[in-house]
Design an enzyme around this catalytic site. Sequence first.
Site, short mmCIF file in Angstrom:
data_model
loop_
_atom_site.label_atom_id
_atom_site.label_comp_id
_atom_site.label_asym_id
_atom_site.label_seq_id
_atom_site.Cartn_x
_atom_site.Cartn_y
_atom_site.Cartn_z
N LEU A 139 0.80 -1.24 0.00
CA LEU A 139 0.00 0.00 0.00
C LEU A 139 0.83 1.28 0.00
O LEU A 139 0.38 2.30 -0.50
CB LEU A 139 -0.90 0.02 1.24
N LEU B 230 -8.91 -2.95 3.50
CA LEU B 230 -8.89 -3.59 4.83
C LEU B 230 -7.45 -3.87 5.28
O LEU B 230 -7.25 -4.58 6.26
CB LEU B 230 -9.69 -4.90 4.80
N SER C 164 -12.22 3.34 12.11
CA SER C 164 -12.28 2.62 13.39
C SER C 164 -12.81 3.50 14.52
O SER C 164 -12.58 4.72 14.54
CB SER C 164 -10.87 2.15 13.74
N GLU D 299 -11.49 3.66 17.16
CA GLU D 299 -10.30 4.20 17.83
C GLU D 299 -10.11 5.68 17.49
O GLU D 299 -9.39 6.38 18.18
CB GLU D 299 -9.06 3.40 17.46
N TYR E 128 -2.30 4.15 16.18
CA TYR E 128 -3.27 3.51 15.27
C TYR E 128 -4.48 4.43 15.06
O TYR E 128 -4.90 4.68 13.93
CB TYR E 128 -3.70 2.18 15.89
P1 NDP Z 1 -6.20 -7.92 10.06
O1 NDP Z 1 -5.00 -7.52 10.82
O2 NDP Z 1 -6.76 -9.28 10.28
O3 NDP Z 1 -5.90 -7.76 8.49
C1 NDP Z 1 -5.22 -6.66 7.98
C2 NDP Z 1 -4.33 -7.11 6.84
O4 NDP Z 1 -3.47 -6.01 6.52
C3 NDP Z 1 -3.41 -8.27 7.19
O5 NDP Z 1 -3.99 -9.49 6.80
C4 NDP Z 1 -2.12 -7.98 6.40
O6 NDP Z 1 -2.15 -8.64 5.14
C5 NDP Z 1 -2.18 -6.49 6.17
N1 NDP Z 1 -1.18 -5.83 7.02
C6 NDP Z 1 -0.82 -6.13 8.28
N2 NDP Z 1 0.16 -5.30 8.69
C7 NDP Z 1 0.40 -4.47 7.66
C8 NDP Z 1 1.31 -3.40 7.47
N3 NDP Z 1 2.16 -3.03 8.40
N4 NDP Z 1 1.29 -2.77 6.28
C9 NDP Z 1 0.42 -3.14 5.32
N5 NDP Z 1 -0.46 -4.15 5.45
C10 NDP Z 1 -0.46 -4.80 6.61
O7 NDP Z 1 -7.34 -6.81 10.33
P2 NDP Z 1 -8.93 -7.00 10.34
O8 NDP Z 1 -9.31 -7.86 9.21
O9 NDP Z 1 -9.38 -7.31 11.71
O10 NDP Z 1 -9.40 -5.52 10.05
C11 NDP Z 1 -9.56 -5.03 8.72
C12 NDP Z 1 -9.43 -3.52 8.74
O11 NDP Z 1 -10.46 -2.98 9.58
C13 NDP Z 1 -8.11 -3.01 9.30
O12 NDP Z 1 -7.74 -1.83 8.63
C14 NDP Z 1 -8.45 -2.68 10.75
O13 NDP Z 1 -7.60 -1.68 11.25
C15 NDP Z 1 -9.89 -2.19 10.59
N6 NDP Z 1 -10.73 -2.32 11.77
C16 NDP Z 1 -10.86 -3.53 12.38
C17 NDP Z 1 -11.65 -3.66 13.50
C18 NDP Z 1 -11.84 -4.99 14.18
O14 NDP Z 1 -12.40 -5.03 15.27
N7 NDP Z 1 -11.45 -6.09 13.55
C19 NDP Z 1 -12.36 -2.50 14.07
C20 NDP Z 1 -12.21 -1.30 13.29
C21 NDP Z 1 -11.41 -1.22 12.21
P3 NDP Z 1 -0.83 -9.31 4.47
O15 NDP Z 1 0.04 -9.78 5.59
O16 NDP Z 1 -1.41 -10.41 3.66
O17 NDP Z 1 -0.20 -8.23 3.65
#
Ligand code: NDP
Length: 331
Positions: free
Chosen positions: A63, A84, A129, A131, A153
Amino acid sequence: MTNRPKTALVFGIGGQDGAWLAKFLLDRGYTVHGTSRDREASGFGNLKRLGLFGQARLHSAVLTDFRSVVQVIGDVRPDEIYNLAGQSSVGLSFEQPAETLNSIMLGTLNILEAIRFLGLETRFYNASSSECFGNTGGTPADETHLFHPRSPYGVGKAAAYWATANYRESYNLFACSGILFNHESDLRPARYVTQKIVRGAADVAEGKAEVLRLGQLSVSRDWGWAPEYVDAMWRMLNHDTPEDFVIATGETHPLEEFVRLAFDYFGLDWRTRVETDAALLRPSDIALSVGDPGKAKRLLGWEAATRMPGVVAKLLDAEMERRRRGEPCPA
Ligand code: NDP
């Protein structure tokens, strides 16, 4: 008018929400594309757990690298994009603030710029979020509630929220943010406190651990069930106008109640099995968080069906089933 199936591109398809959203969209006949930072290295364990591996077309995309983002969006030319991806742990954001801010803020900006640069009519969902709000106090936060984030965050999510609003207003993009409160499922990795509690209580019940160590227990959160929340994301992009929505249950519960319910599941008294550990406390935390999902109910017809006690029961049922099958934990 053509009846061609819609195409969606899900950044972060391997995460909890990405996998549930892929299932939701595939069930509705979408052609689904998804990204991971490194398609070859990612195990896509969540897609495999849902039996979806091979059904979505997978790409590598970072990204923070505009070329990488514009390339995948230009290749796929999707009807809908769901962002996401990004560093999603509040706790880790205190240890990796720059990585967290970059992946969330610059990542969102790069997608918005790519849509604009390519001149696409793609609809864009930004994963914002609760947050962003920080402490909501006892009054549930709606879409007009002031932002006061309490973690790197939350700061990144607030910036990405405003970037999305700004591109909608400046360039007429169909871009919206879902301000989602906590939502859980058995696809969550162990780092998250809800999974720590579920797995810890099961370990104590099975005699694999004496006690469970946790940080702050007095915080209260608005917890829902993740598969229901991805439905809300889709409704936002299929609404007539691009708008931001709070997605929540509207109820807040202390973490201590979550712990009690988890130990109750096994007939155990949590007070004799849980120790608090100062090393697990965050530099700053949100004391109480609760959302008002009234707008989503009125305009999208969306409402949370599973409340917090139901979330705990579903997580424990899934955990015990996973143990019976001898499957590994989501990493
Ligand atoms: P996850 O952490 O499960 O998934 C996020 C994905 O982003 C990972 O699978 C990874 O994919 C990628 N990722 C992780 N770290 C990084 C990084 N440093 N840079 C770029 N990509 C990264 O999150 P959720 O599915 O739980 O949440 C989805 C979205 O919704 C996120 O943005 C989260 O912040 C937001 N959110 C979630 C909430 C919740 O309660 N679950 C509440 C509110 C918002 P890969 O390793 O394959 O690249």
